[in-house]
Write a protein that holds these residues in place. Structure first.
Motif, mmCIF file in Angstrom:
data_model
loop_
_atom_site.group_PDB
_atom_site.id
_atom_site.type_symbol
_atom_site.label_atom_id
_atom_site.label_comp_id
_atom_site.label_asym_id
_atom_site.label_seq_id
_atom_site.Cartn_x
_atom_site.Cartn_y
_atom_site.Cartn_z
ATOM 1 N N ASN A 220 0.836 -1.189 0.000
ATOM 2 C CA ASN A 220 0.000 0.000 0.000
ATOM 3 C C ASN A 220 0.876 1.246 0.000
ATOM 4 O OD1 ASN A 220 -1.553 2.209 1.812
ATOM 5 N ND2 ASN A 220 -3.016 1.004 0.656
ATOM 6 N N ALA A 221 0.702 2.101 -1.006
ATOM 7 C CA ALA A 221 1.554 3.280 -1.164
ATOM 8 C C ALA A 221 1.332 4.293 -0.050
ATOM 9 C CB ALA A 221 1.289 3.927 -2.525
ATOM 10 N N SER A 222 0.102 4.445 0.414
ATOM 11 C CA SER A 222 -0.171 5.406 1.484
ATOM 12 C C SER A 222 0.493 4.981 2.785
ATOM 13 C CB SER A 222 -1.681 5.553 1.680
ATOM 14 O OG SER A 222 -2.305 6.060 0.522
ATOM 15 N N VAL B 80 7.388 6.421 6.214
ATOM 16 C CA VAL B 80 8.580 7.239 5.998
ATOM 17 C C VAL B 80 8.442 8.569 6.741
ATOM 18 C CG1 VAL B 80 9.938 8.479 4.265
ATOM 19 C CG2 VAL B 80 9.147 6.150 3.799
ATOM 20 N N GLY B 81 7.236 9.158 6.731
ATOM 21 C CA GLY B 81 7.018 10.395 7.465
ATOM 22 C C GLY B 81 7.252 10.223 8.962
ATOM 23 N N LEU B 82 6.833 9.084 9.532
ATOM 24 C CA LEU B 82 7.100 8.819 10.948
ATOM 25 C C LEU B 82 8.590 8.618 11.192
ATOM 26 C CD1 LEU B 82 4.183 6.353 11.817
ATOM 27 C CD2 LEU B 82 4.369 8.732 12.493
ATOM 28 N N LEU C 18 1.860 14.919 8.560
ATOM 29 C CA LEU C 18 1.868 13.729 7.712
ATOM 30 C C LEU C 18 1.066 13.954 6.429
ATOM 31 C CD1 LEU C 18 1.464 10.934 10.404
ATOM 32 C CD2 LEU C 18 3.534 11.581 9.181
ATOM 33 N N VAL C 19 -0.012 14.727 6.523
ATOM 34 C CA VAL C 19 -0.779 15.063 5.321
ATOM 35 C C VAL C 19 0.092 15.865 4.358
ATOM 36 C CG1 VAL C 19 -2.708 16.450 4.473
ATOM 37 C CG2 VAL C 19 -3.038 14.931 6.422
ATOM 38 N N ARG C 20 0.892 16.783 4.909
ATOM 39 C CA ARG C 20 1.766 17.587 4.045
ATOM 40 C C ARG C 20 2.876 16.738 3.431
ATOM 41 N NH1 ARG C 20 3.236 20.813 7.599
ATOM 42 N NH2 ARG C 20 5.395 20.203 7.943
ATOM 43 N N TYR C 21 3.424 15.795 4.220
ATOM 44 C CA TYR C 21 4.480 14.930 3.695
ATOM 45 C C TYR C 21 3.970 14.037 2.564
ATOM 46 C CZ TYR C 21 7.584 15.916 7.685
ATOM 47 O OH TYR C 21 8.395 16.507 8.605
ATOM 48 N N THR C 22 2.858 13.359 2.835
ATOM 49 C CA THR C 22 2.381 12.310 1.929
ATOM 50 C C THR C 22 1.487 12.821 0.813
ATOM 51 O OG1 THR C 22 0.463 11.892 3.354
ATOM 52 C CG2 THR C 22 2.473 10.656 3.819
ATOM 53 N N ARG C 23 0.954 14.066 0.977
ATOM 54 C CA ARG C 23 0.019 14.639 0.007
ATOM 55 C C ARG C 23 -1.236 13.778 -0.131
ATOM 56 N NH1 ARG C 23 3.925 17.122 -4.813
ATOM 57 N NH2 ARG C 23 5.370 18.176 -3.404
ATOM 58 N N ARG C 24 -1.626 13.137 0.966
ATOM 59 C CA ARG C 24 -2.888 12.408 1.057
ATOM 60 C C ARG C 24 -3.841 13.202 1.948
ATOM 61 N NH1 ARG C 24 1.170 9.360 -1.451
ATOM 62 N NH2 ARG C 24 0.357 7.319 -2.095
#
Length: 342
Positions: free
Chosen positions: A24-26, A32-34, A52-58
């Motif tokens: 799962n990509a998300s 990685v963000g953690l 984490l929203v800013r890092y992952t763009r999800r």
């Protein structure tokens, strides 16, 4: 930033798999963000959900679902809250502290991958082999493999291992045997003689729940009269939300708190089961939705059959209070019944 934790997250961390068999990509991006905020031992990461929203763009819901899946697969676990308390004084603004399970490693790495990673992670080959052994995947050893003969019929025949039970076929391609446990028998030629498994019991052993995998058809009238609110919620989920028995037990306290806060079990089930598009982990999505519930909907004040809403009062031609101007009656507009004015 801890380079050790980031390298582990990029190269060795096991990632939850989707239904198509791919990581799962998300979940990978959130992990990685953690790792960026974790220490060298993978502990003490407390980035906010917005970070984490800013890092992952999800979106935020995707990030929360990914965190739930990583925790359910024991790739991350809740850390010491005192760590974030030392940095953020306000208790209502403290994010969750996460520890990364850096002792976990992937088991899908081949010999070439392990050779490339050995310089970065000394001893990684032994760690991967130990993880495979713990998962029941014995390492492949081709040192004693026999040569393959080319038969006159044109097809190559492999030399099957006697313990797997496969037979030699002439003029056909020998099926490849999977590593690990022997392959399951074909249903069409070897039907199972075992009795069907017993029906799954509900949350309490004394009161079974007929939910067809945490959902299914609605309860009958007799069952509705004797079922608990939690059982009514589970029965209303529907077949699109299959849950295991362990997942059901873990959901019971969350559902109980929501019902105690004022949610009707049926209304709660209709709220959390909506929008099943793209759901790959029903338990993680339900946990996220139940943990982020709004205030329960307000119930109607109408307790008498002759009470009317404002819309009914302004369109009715007769006033139950005797006002000659029914559309202007203040009591009707306030929804007050005739019994309350007697």
């Amino acid at each position: 930033m801890s380079h050790e934790a980031v390298k582990w997250a990029h190269n060795l961390a096991p990632i939850p798999m989707d239904s198509n068999g791919k990581p799962n990509a998300s979940c990978a991006a959130v992990l990685v963000g953690l790792a960026i905020h974790a220490g060298p031992d993978g502990k003490g990461a407390f980035p906010s959900t917005r970070t984490l929203v800013r890092y992952t763009r999800r979106c935020e819901r995707t990030v929360r679902t990914a965190l739930d899946r990583l925790e359910a697969d024991q790739i991350i676990r809740k850390g010491d809250p005192a760590i974030v308390a030392a940095h953020i004084k306000r208790g209502d603004r403290r994010p969750q502290v996460w520890d990364l399970a850096m002792e976990r490693v992937r088991t899908d790495l081949d010999a070439e991958d392990l050779k490339a990673l050995e310089a970065m992670f000394p001893g990684v080959t032994a760690r991967v082999e130990a993880a495979k052994a713990a998962a029941g995947e014995a390492p492949v050893d081709n040192a004693d493999a026999q040569a393959v003969d080319n038969q006159e019929g044109g097809a190559q025949l492999s030399h099957p291992v006697a313990s797997t039970g496969c037979s030699r076929r002439g003029d056909e391609v020998q099926p490849v045997q999977l590593r690990g446990a022997a392959a399951a028998p074909e249903l069409s030629t070897e039907p199972s003689n075992e009795p069907p498994p017993p029906a799954r019991a509900g949350i309490d052993a004394g009161t079974p729940v007929d939910n067809q995998g945490a959902g299914g058809a609605d309860l009958g009238s007799h069952q509705q009269a004797t079922a608990t609110p939690v059982e009514l919620f589970l029965a209303k989920l529907g077949p699109d939300w299959p849950l295991s028995k362990g997942q059901l037990r873990r959901l019971v306290p969350v559902v109980t708190r929501a019902i105690a806060a004022g949610w009707d079990p049926t209304v709660l089930a209709e709220y959390v089961r909506a929008n099943t598009t793209g759901v790959r982990s029903p338990y993680a999505v339900l946990t996220s939705r139940l943990g982020d519930l709004p205030d329960p909907p307000r119930r109607s004040r109408r307790t008498y059959p002759d009470e009317r809403t404002v819309a009914e009062a302004t369109t009715s031609a007769v006033c139950i209070h005797g006002d000659p101007r029914p559309r202007a009656c203040a009591l009707c507009r306030r929804g007050i019944a005739l019994e309350e004015t007697a």
